[in-house]
Design a protein around this motif. Structure first.
Motif, mmCIF file in Angstrom:
data_model
loop_
_atom_site.group_PDB
_atom_site.id
_atom_site.type_symbol
_atom_site.label_atom_id
_atom_site.label_comp_id
_atom_site.label_asym_id
_atom_site.label_seq_id
_atom_site.Cartn_x
_atom_site.Cartn_y
_atom_site.Cartn_z
ATOM 1 N N HIS A 1 -0.815 -7.095 10.765
ATOM 2 C CA HIS A 1 -1.257 -8.499 10.725
ATOM 3 C C HIS A 1 -0.123 -9.407 10.258
ATOM 4 O O HIS A 1 0.980 -8.939 9.960
ATOM 5 C CB HIS A 1 -2.497 -8.619 9.830
ATOM 6 C CG HIS A 1 -3.688 -7.968 10.460
ATOM 7 N ND1 HIS A 1 -4.466 -8.612 11.397
ATOM 8 C CD2 HIS A 1 -4.203 -6.715 10.341
ATOM 9 C CE1 HIS A 1 -5.412 -7.793 11.811
ATOM 10 N NE2 HIS A 1 -5.280 -6.627 11.187
ATOM 11 N N HIS B 1 -5.538 -13.727 5.242
ATOM 12 C CA HIS B 1 -5.802 -12.677 4.260
ATOM 13 C C HIS B 1 -4.739 -11.568 4.342
ATOM 14 O O HIS B 1 -5.010 -10.424 4.046
ATOM 15 C CB HIS B 1 -7.222 -12.120 4.414
ATOM 16 C CG HIS B 1 -7.509 -11.554 5.768
ATOM 17 N ND1 HIS B 1 -7.876 -12.316 6.842
ATOM 18 C CD2 HIS B 1 -7.458 -10.290 6.228
ATOM 19 C CE1 HIS B 1 -8.046 -11.554 7.891
ATOM 20 N NE2 HIS B 1 -7.798 -10.311 7.559
ATOM 21 N N HIS C 1 -1.860 -5.388 6.091
ATOM 22 C CA HIS C 1 -1.970 -6.810 5.794
ATOM 23 C C HIS C 1 -0.884 -7.206 4.789
ATOM 24 O O HIS C 1 -0.911 -8.292 4.217
ATOM 25 C CB HIS C 1 -3.354 -7.138 5.237
ATOM 26 C CG HIS C 1 -4.454 -7.101 6.275
ATOM 27 N ND1 HIS C 1 -4.951 -5.929 6.796
ATOM 28 C CD2 HIS C 1 -5.140 -8.097 6.891
ATOM 29 C CE1 HIS C 1 -5.906 -6.219 7.676
ATOM 30 N NE2 HIS C 1 -6.037 -7.519 7.754
HETATM 31 ZN ZN LIG Z 1 -7.552 -8.476 8.707
#
Ligand SMILES: [Zn+2]
Ligand SMILES: [Zn+2]
Length: 277
Positions: A9, A15, A233
């Motif tokens: 991501h 987030h 992330h």
């Molecule tokens: Zn996510």
């Protein structure tokens, strides 16, 4: 060994953290041959634009910047293949709109995923604590299979995500649902992702890799191919716990993974490759 991480991501989704280049640098550091970004699609299909749900996708206005940034990284880091992907929620009824949103860009792959049951709401699987687990697993797997059959996607991500939040049903019940899912995925000629997010996120529930071994085994019997993703992330999570995924592939008899370029699969055999990395 040709290792790739196709589920990374960026901070645009609200987030995740780190700069795009830091993810690439982490992948190089870990010796990966490819890194594929698959940030969350702008959630243009939301009925009410509620905060709980909008925080999970990048703003529509960031899509061009996202694509430009990844394309730039492709030339900035010639020592690794940088792939342009997108993680797209499967929401029945929005297939045409999704196609037109993604059509202008040169994707290497589109990852399909289910994070919520649209008939219930547009939140997240973890919010369904007041539903019974049988209904959740049944509805979830039905959507995953429908996503495969929609032919919108090149890869399906975390196909048994509810295991992160809900206890398994009895083995007989799970096996029955898994069998139905695997058959539909096989018929649709699907590529699924081995997603290591569960390994690091929910150790107390012993979630492990998505999908779990029994489902992966059934998928292999149905001719479903696989690719790899960390669902990072944060740059430090690129390639995280790939040793678990590789072990699972070996245990279930997979000897190849799928690489994608311009939405075409390339099968990489690794039976002869050195399994250590
Ligand atoms: Zn996510
Ligand atoms: Zn996801």
């Amino acid at each position: 060994m040709h290792l790739l991480d196709y589920h990374v991501h960026t901070k645009r989704c609200g987030h995740a953290n780190g700069e795009d280049r830091e993810y690439v640098e982490a992948a190089i550091q870990k010796g990966l041959k490819e890194i594929g970004f698959a940030d969350h699609i702008p959630r243009f299909y939301e009925p009410d634009q509620g905060k709980r749900v909008t925080e999970r996708g990048m703003p529509r206005a960031d899509l061009d910047d996202y694509v430009d940034s990844i394309l730039h990284l492709q030339t900035a880091y010639p020592e690794i293949k940088v792939k342009l992907g997108l993680e797209v929620d499967f929401v029945p009824g929005w297939e045409v709109a999704v196609r037109s949103l993604i059509e202008p860009y040169p994707w290497d792959y589109i990852s399909g995923s289910v994070h919520f049951i649209p008939e219930w709401d547009y939140g997240y699987v973890s919010y369904y604590k007041d539903r019974n687990a049988a209904d959740i697993f049944t509805a979830y797997f039905d959507l995953v299979a429908a996503a495969a059959e929609s032919k919108l996607f090149d890869v399906l991500a975390h196909i048994d995500l509810p295991r992160r939040f809900f206890p398994r049903l009895s083995q007989i019940e799970m096996d029955e649902l898994y069998q139905m899912l695997a058959i539909r995925l096989g018929k649709a000629n699907t590529v699924i992702e081995l997603n290591t997010y569960g390994v690091r996120s929910s150790k107390q529930m012993n979630v492990g890799v998505f999908p779990e071994e029994s489902l992966l085994r059934l998928c292999r019997h149905q001719g479903v191919n696989v690719t790899l993703g960390s669902d990072a992330h944060s740059p430090k999570d690129v390639g995280a716990d790939f040793d678990c995924a590789i072990q699972l592939l070996a245990d279930t008899g997979y000897d190849q993974i799928v690489s994608l370029v311009a939405r075409n699969p390339i099968f990489i055999k690794w039976s002869e490759a050195n399994r250590a990395f």
